[in-house]
Design an enzyme around this catalytic site. Structure first.
Site, PDB file in Angstrom:
ATOM      1  CB  CYS A   2      53.863   5.030  29.352  1.00  0.00           C
ATOM      2  SG  CYS A   2      53.754   6.669  30.056  1.00  0.00           S
ATOM      3  NE  ARG A  27      50.730   0.289  27.510  1.00  0.00           N
ATOM      4  CZ  ARG A  27      49.975  -0.434  28.325  1.00  0.00           C
ATOM      5  NH1 ARG A  27      49.155  -1.336  27.842  1.00  0.00           N
ATOM      6  NH2 ARG A  27      50.043  -0.265  29.625  1.00  0.00           N
ATOM      7  CD1 TRP A  80      47.907   9.511  27.480  1.00  0.00           C
ATOM      8  CD2 TRP A  80      48.108   9.410  29.711  1.00  0.00           C
ATOM      9  NE1 TRP A  80      46.758  10.019  28.039  1.00  0.00           N
ATOM     10  CE2 TRP A  80      46.851   9.980  29.399  1.00  0.00           C
ATOM     11  CE3 TRP A  80      48.442   9.250  31.051  1.00  0.00           C
ATOM     12  CZ2 TRP A  80      45.941  10.377  30.374  1.00  0.00           C
ATOM     13  CZ3 TRP A  80      47.535   9.655  32.032  1.00  0.00           C
ATOM     14  CH2 TRP A  80      46.299  10.207  31.678  1.00  0.00           C
ATOM     15  CG  ASN A 104      53.243   2.061  31.977  1.00  0.00           C
ATOM     16  OD1 ASN A 104      52.597   3.091  32.162  1.00  0.00           O
ATOM     17  ND2 ASN A 104      52.676   0.890  31.744  1.00  0.00           N
ATOM     18  N   GLY A 105      53.933   4.148  34.694  1.00  0.00           N
ATOM     19  CA  GLY A 105      53.294   4.131  36.008  1.00  0.00           C
ATOM     20  C   GLY A 105      53.458   5.471  36.693  1.00  0.00           C
ATOM     21  CD  GLU A 488      30.333   2.366  24.507  1.00  0.00           C
ATOM     22  OE1 GLU A 488      30.530   2.814  25.647  1.00  0.00           O
ATOM     23  OE2 GLU A 488      31.265   2.031  23.746  1.00  0.00           O
ATOM     24  CE  LYS A 492      33.633   4.087  22.053  1.00  0.00           C
ATOM     25  NZ  LYS A 492      33.500   3.091  23.047  1.00  0.00           N
ATOM     26  CD  GLU A 495      36.135   6.801  23.521  1.00  0.00           C
ATOM     27  OE1 GLU A 495      37.088   6.721  24.289  1.00  0.00           O
ATOM     28  OE2 GLU A 495      35.344   5.863  23.341  1.00  0.00           O
ATOM     29  CG  HIS A 511      13.202  14.801  35.521  1.00  0.00           C
ATOM     30  ND1 HIS A 511      12.187  15.274  36.308  1.00  0.00           N
ATOM     31  CD2 HIS A 511      12.805  13.579  35.080  1.00  0.00           C
ATOM     32  CE1 HIS A 511      11.219  14.366  36.365  1.00  0.00           C
ATOM     33  NE2 HIS A 511      11.572  13.332  35.628  1.00  0.00           N
ATOM     34  CE  LYS A 610      41.781  -0.691  23.380  1.00  0.00           C
ATOM     35  NZ  LYS A 610      40.407  -0.205  23.277  1.00  0.00           N
TER      36      LYS A 610
END
Ligand code: F6R
Length: 615
Positions: A2, A27, A80, A104-105, A488, A492, A495, A511, A610
């Site tokens: 948020c 955010r 968010w 926010n939180g 990575e 990428k 997401e 395996h 983010k």
């Protein structure tokens, strides 16, 4: 997660708040809202969806702020969702009587508080934890306390994390902000002051910032601001000057922030290396690392802890530091480390890596390690962030503001710092000879040019990537220092394109994951000519034997690899230790161009935010 903004000053704030929210949209972006004073009443506008929807809702001329004693006030929020699904009624600001707030939180004891408020006859209309805070303040205010006293008493009852921007209709020249556990900065202007979750929101208006600590509260009144601690005592805060510019937080002609940030990588590496390498390439200066030679010699063990992309950078860091120093390194996800009762103590070094410096799990891991006596250094991109301030020292990555939700240039600069750090530690401990270090440092200094070289292949990488946007599963394989880049690359792609992708150590393929390979599975193989090269070629043959589609990223001039792969992307052949940085660029571009072709929202992928400031 948020984003929140707030304003008190002499300008009509609708545009200031909206532009601030635009810069914070990374955010959270499932709903949004703002609140303004109009003729002494607080007018709230909220909506489901992104800020483009809010723009329509607030654009009517009749919705604007009017001053009280020449002072305008407003707050805004982009959400968010944590408690309560995205909807208009769950969007912020929340109102309880004359109290209006943005949050926010996460309020951990919200259920208990809600019960208590309901039993007192309050009628709450949302499913959020945030509305509970508004009602709690109102409950105190109703008893005849001042706005400030009501806020002060209400926050004593809260458990969890919160940054708050709060207005009170009955005190129309006051804005109160509180911080505990989630980020909040104060922008200091001339006869106007601001709050925001992050600096980019306010860069257009000020370059002067105050960083709040947990349990601090700011009271804004016309031309004045006062910071108080949890005991209600006034405290003096330093004002910091930020040299980020407005252009840095704009797209600058690129279609997406992510693409702009990919292209900014050569410059970000230059900025990160600047003033840290001697002219003759024989010495490194890590002035911000406050570890003396004796401190370094006394390190028993190093723990590298982070989340997501920063975790992948830490994995590269582990490989490099162990190789250069022979100090044992342990790698951990912050969300695991913080709860697993880690065996870390005095004499150990914790390296926390974080772009934002606000990731809740990383911050908690840092605090856990400090509590147990370890020395903490961080590799961080945001000066003044919680992780920066709570570390014993911080090595800054000078990536500049990173807005795209998928981290790119921050990762590249984290890898750069890990190279610098490993060399510095190795030279100090004499486990790395100057003879071995010098060519390696030379390659490091030329890194921006090598990255530029790879960028020239962008049209070719784009063409390759676009062929695969309909695929359902990708495999990314690498060994040694290429393994974290396989992870990575897969992250990428996942997401931003929502395609399932697995990153694996190439040697592990047999395996289990080899079962995924068929003629519809693209396999991205990272095969630079390093000490693992022959082994990776064998893995590649195993994939070919099962008709997998091979996209190889390997050293330039490797005609054999080019011949046996279906597609080939080359990187310059340089020191093994900088090769992870060179491999990174093609995997970023592949993910980007697949996502663009698929039509997903590259800069704001679904369900993500983010800065992950909640657990
Ligand atoms: C992925 C990404 C995340 C972050 C992670 C940690 O592209 O950006 O995985 O790397 O949330 O964030 P910071 O580095 O801010 O601690």
């Amino acid at each position: 997660m948020c984003g929140i903004v707030g304003y008190l000053g002499y300008r009509e704030p609708k545009e200031i708040l909206f532009k601030g929210l635009k810069r914070l949209e990374y955010r959270g972006y499932d709903s949004a809202g703002i609140a303004l004073f109009q003729e002494g009443k607080i007018q709230v506008k909220r909506c489901l969806g992104k800020l483009s929807q809010l723009e329509e809702v607030i654009q009517e001329a009749s919705y604007h702020s009017t001053p009280t004693q020449n002072t305008y006030i407003g707050i805004g929020h982009t959400r968010w969702a944590t408690h309560g699904k995205p909807s208009e009624k769950n969007a912020h600001p929340h109102q309880a009587g004359p109290i209006v707030l943005v949050h926010n939180g996460i309020i951990e004891n919200y259920a208990l508080l809600r019960e208590k408020l309901l039993s007192k006859g309050h009628i709450l209309s949302s499913e959020t934890d945030s509305e509970v805070v508004a009602y709690l303040i109102y409950d105190y205010f109703k008893k005849g306390l001042s706005f400030e006293e009501a806020v002060f008493l209400a926050i004593q009852e809260l458990k969890g994390s919160y940054s708050l921007g709060i207005l009170c209709e009955e005190e129309p020249t006051k804005l109160i902000a509180v911080r505990n556990g989630t980020p909040l900065v104060v922008g200091v202007g001339e006869k106007e002051n601001f709050i925001a979750s992050d600096i980019p929101a306010l860069l257009e208006y000020t370059k002067r910032f105050m960083y709040l600590n947990d349990h601090e509260m700011v009271i804004f009144t016309p031309g004045h601001l006062q910071v108080k601690n949890i005991e209600g005592r006034e405290i003096k805060k330093e004002i910091n000057y930020i040299n980020w510019t407005q252009e840095m937080v704009e797209k600058g002609g690129y279609q997406h922030f992510m693409l702009k940030e990919i292209h900014e990588q050569p410059q970000a590496i230059i900025n990160t290396l600047q003033d840290r390498v001697s002219k003759d390439k024989h010495a490194l200066y890590l002035k911000d690392l406050k570890l003396s030679e004796a401190d370094i010699k006394n390190i028993r063990k190093i723990f590298l802890v982070a989340c997501g992309t920063a975790f992948h950078a830490s994995m590269v860091g582990k490989y490099l530091i162990e190789e250069m120093t022979r100090i044992p390194c342990e790698l951990d996800l912050a969300s695991e480390f913080r709860y697993r009762d880690p065996i870390i103590k005095k004499g150990d070094l914790l390296i926390i890596t974080s772009q934002s410096g606000e990731t809740a799990d990383s911050l908690a891991a840092l605090r856990e390690a400090k509590k147990r006596g370890a020395t903490v250094i961080s590799i961080c991109n945001v000066k003044g962030s919680s992780i920066d301030r709570e570390s014993d020292s911080t090595i800054y990555t000078y990536a500049g503001p990173e807005i795209g939700v998928a981290s790119t240039k921050a990762f590249m600069t984290q890898l750069t710092v890990f190279n610098l750090l490993a060399i510095h530690l190795g030279l100090t401990l004499k486990t790395l000879s100057l003879e071995k270090a010098t060519p390696y440092v030379q390659d490091l200094v030329r890194l921006p040019y090598y990255v530029e070289e790879i960028l020239k292949q962008e049209p070719n990488i784009k063409k390759i990537a676009q062929k695969f946007y309909r695929k359902k599963t990708f495999l990314y394989l690498g060994r040694g220092l290429s393994f974290p880049i396989a992870l990575e690359g897969a992250l990428k792609l996942k997401e931003i394109s929502y395609i399932n992708a697995e990153g694996y150590a190439a040697g592990e393929m047999k395996h289990g994951p080899i079962a995924l390979v068929d003629d519809d599975t693209p396999v991205i193989i990272l095969a630079p000519q390093d000490k693992y090269y022959e082994k990776v070629l064998s893995n590649l043959e195993e994939i070919k034997a099962r008709e997998g589609i091979v996209i190889a990223i390997g050293s330039e001039g490797d005609t054999h690899l080019e011949k046996i792969s279906d597609y080939f992307i080359s990187i310059p052949k340089k020191s093994d230790n900088i090769t992870p940085l060179l491999l990174t660029l093609p995997v970023q571009l592949i993910a980007y161009y697949i996502a663009v072709k698929k039509g997903t929202d590259v800069d704001q992928p679904r369900n993500l935010a983010k800065s992950v400031t909640v657990e």
